[in-house]
Design an enzyme around this catalytic site. Structure first.
Site, PDB file in Angstrom:
ATOM      1  N   ASN A 190       0.832  -1.215   0.000  1.00  0.00           N
ATOM      2  CA  ASN A 190       0.000   0.000   0.000  1.00  0.00           C
ATOM      3  C   ASN A 190       0.859   1.255   0.000  1.00  0.00           C
ATOM      4  OD1 ASN A 190      -3.019  -0.440   0.108  1.00  0.00           O
ATOM      5  ND2 ASN A 190      -2.344  -1.924   1.641  1.00  0.00           N
ATOM      6  N   MET A 218       0.983  -1.819  12.408  1.00  0.00           N
ATOM      7  CA  MET A 218       0.475  -2.806  13.376  1.00  0.00           C
ATOM      8  C   MET A 218       0.422  -2.309  14.819  1.00  0.00           C
ATOM      9  SD  MET A 218      -0.375  -5.246  11.461  1.00  0.00           S
ATOM     10  CE  MET A 218      -0.561  -6.705  12.476  1.00  0.00           C
ATOM     11  N   LEU A 275      -2.512   3.546  17.883  1.00  0.00           N
ATOM     12  CA  LEU A 275      -2.177   4.912  18.295  1.00  0.00           C
ATOM     13  C   LEU A 275      -3.114   5.358  19.419  1.00  0.00           C
ATOM     14  CD1 LEU A 275      -1.715   6.328  14.690  1.00  0.00           C
ATOM     15  CD2 LEU A 275       0.128   5.922  16.347  1.00  0.00           C
ATOM     16  N   HIS A 333      -8.201  -1.180   5.791  1.00  0.00           N
ATOM     17  CA  HIS A 333      -8.437  -2.431   6.529  1.00  0.00           C
ATOM     18  C   HIS A 333      -8.969  -3.492   5.557  1.00  0.00           C
ATOM     19  CE1 HIS A 333      -9.277  -4.895  10.007  1.00  0.00           C
ATOM     20  NE2 HIS A 333     -10.440  -5.186   9.466  1.00  0.00           N
ATOM     21  N   GLU A 372      -7.588  -3.014  -2.556  1.00  0.00           N
ATOM     22  CA  GLU A 372      -7.101  -2.017  -1.590  1.00  0.00           C
ATOM     23  C   GLU A 372      -6.346  -0.901  -2.304  1.00  0.00           C
ATOM     24  OE1 GLU A 372      -4.899  -3.233   1.866  1.00  0.00           O
ATOM     25  OE2 GLU A 372      -6.155  -4.981   2.198  1.00  0.00           O
TER      26      GLU A 372
HETATM   27  C1  GRF Z   1      -3.287  -4.685   4.131  1.00  0.00           C
HETATM   28  O1  GRF Z   1      -4.124  -5.775   3.892  1.00  0.00           O
HETATM   29  C2  GRF Z   1      -3.998  -3.629   4.962  1.00  0.00           C
HETATM   30  O2  GRF Z   1      -5.352  -3.552   4.700  1.00  0.00           O
HETATM   31  C3  GRF Z   1      -3.763  -4.126   6.364  1.00  0.00           C
HETATM   32  O3  GRF Z   1      -2.468  -4.656   6.368  1.00  0.00           O
HETATM   33  C4  GRF Z   1      -2.119  -5.068   5.041  1.00  0.00           C
HETATM   34  C5  GRF Z   1      -0.864  -4.340   4.691  1.00  0.00           C
HETATM   35  O4  GRF Z   1      -0.329  -4.750   3.465  1.00  0.00           O
HETATM   36  N1  GRF Z   1      -3.980  -3.068   7.314  1.00  0.00           N
HETATM   37  P1  GRF Z   1       0.898  -3.947   2.832  1.00  0.00           P
HETATM   38  O5  GRF Z   1       1.993  -3.896   3.899  1.00  0.00           O
HETATM   39  O6  GRF Z   1       0.417  -2.586   2.470  1.00  0.00           O
HETATM   40  O7  GRF Z   1       1.322  -4.749   1.628  1.00  0.00           O
END
Ligand code: GRF
Length: 188
Positions: A19, A91, A94, A110, A175
């Site tokens: 992402n 992860m 906050l 998410h 995403e």
């Molecule tokens: C994604 O599925 C996001 O929705 C979740 O954690 C994952 C992160 O993936 N919060 P990346 O590190 O962006 O590849």
């Protein structure tokens, strides 16, 4: 949008960073309202390579002590005049105090169709429950986990022979599109 007018944004990560990579690429397009100026990682994550590749300032902040970590985050965020934060596979949770300081300026992605499946292992749980669909959601970050106001979400069909890995692959693809659309929705 010209580089000068773009909103200075930080991305917070903890892992793979797909992402983050997507947001960096998006931020370099003309239509992006944001520019990624800083990447903060809670550990030595794979995703930091994207920040380095694009010569984006990045910092690992140890979150073992949350209060100190957040203070360190705030120092660098303020120093760089960051106005917007995108959590992307970050992860750590906050604190309310931190969130208040960036009220309405922190968003998260998410991998489920919220309010279903807050928290971790979303695809495992969706499959265990024989759901017909899962999805992904971009939402504002609120003190309660995965509960802030929803900005955009997208459903993803669960097919007959779906596995966790095949479902995760379909979701992550969505995403990347959704995160861009959500940022555009916020600022346009
Ligand atoms: C994604 O599925 C996001 O929705 C979740 O954690 C994952 C992160 O993936 N919060 P990346 O590190 O962006 O590849």
């Amino acid at each position: 949008m010209t580089g000068l007018k773009k909103i200075k944004t930080a991305v917070f990560i903890s892992g793979r960073g797909s992402n983050l990579n997507n947001l960096i690429k998006f931020s370099k397009t003309k239509k992006s309202p944001i520019i990624i100026d800083l990447v903060i990682s809670s550990k030595k994550a794979f995703g930091l390579k994207y920040a380095n590749q694009h010569k984006i300032k990045n910092k690992i902040i140890n979150f073992k002590k949350n209060k100190i970590a957040e203070k360190n985050c705030l120092t660098i965020l303020n120093k760089r005049n960051i106005k917007f934060i995108c959590l992307a596979g970050f992860m750590k949770i906050l604190s309310n105090d931190f969130i208040k300081k960036f009220k309405g300026k922190i968003i998260n992605i998410h991998p489920s169709y919220l309010p279903k499946y807050k928290g971790l292992n979303t695809s495992v749980r969706a499959l265990q429950n024989n759901e017909k669909f899962s999805g992904c959601t971009v939402h504002y970050v609120a003190a309660k986990l995965d509960s802030g106001k929803i900005i955009l979400q997208k459903k993803v069909k669960i097919t007959k022979n779906e596995t966790v890995s095949s479902l995760d692959k379909k979701i992550i693809k969505e995403e990347h599109k959704l995160y861009r659309a959500a940022v555009l929705k916020i600022f346009n």
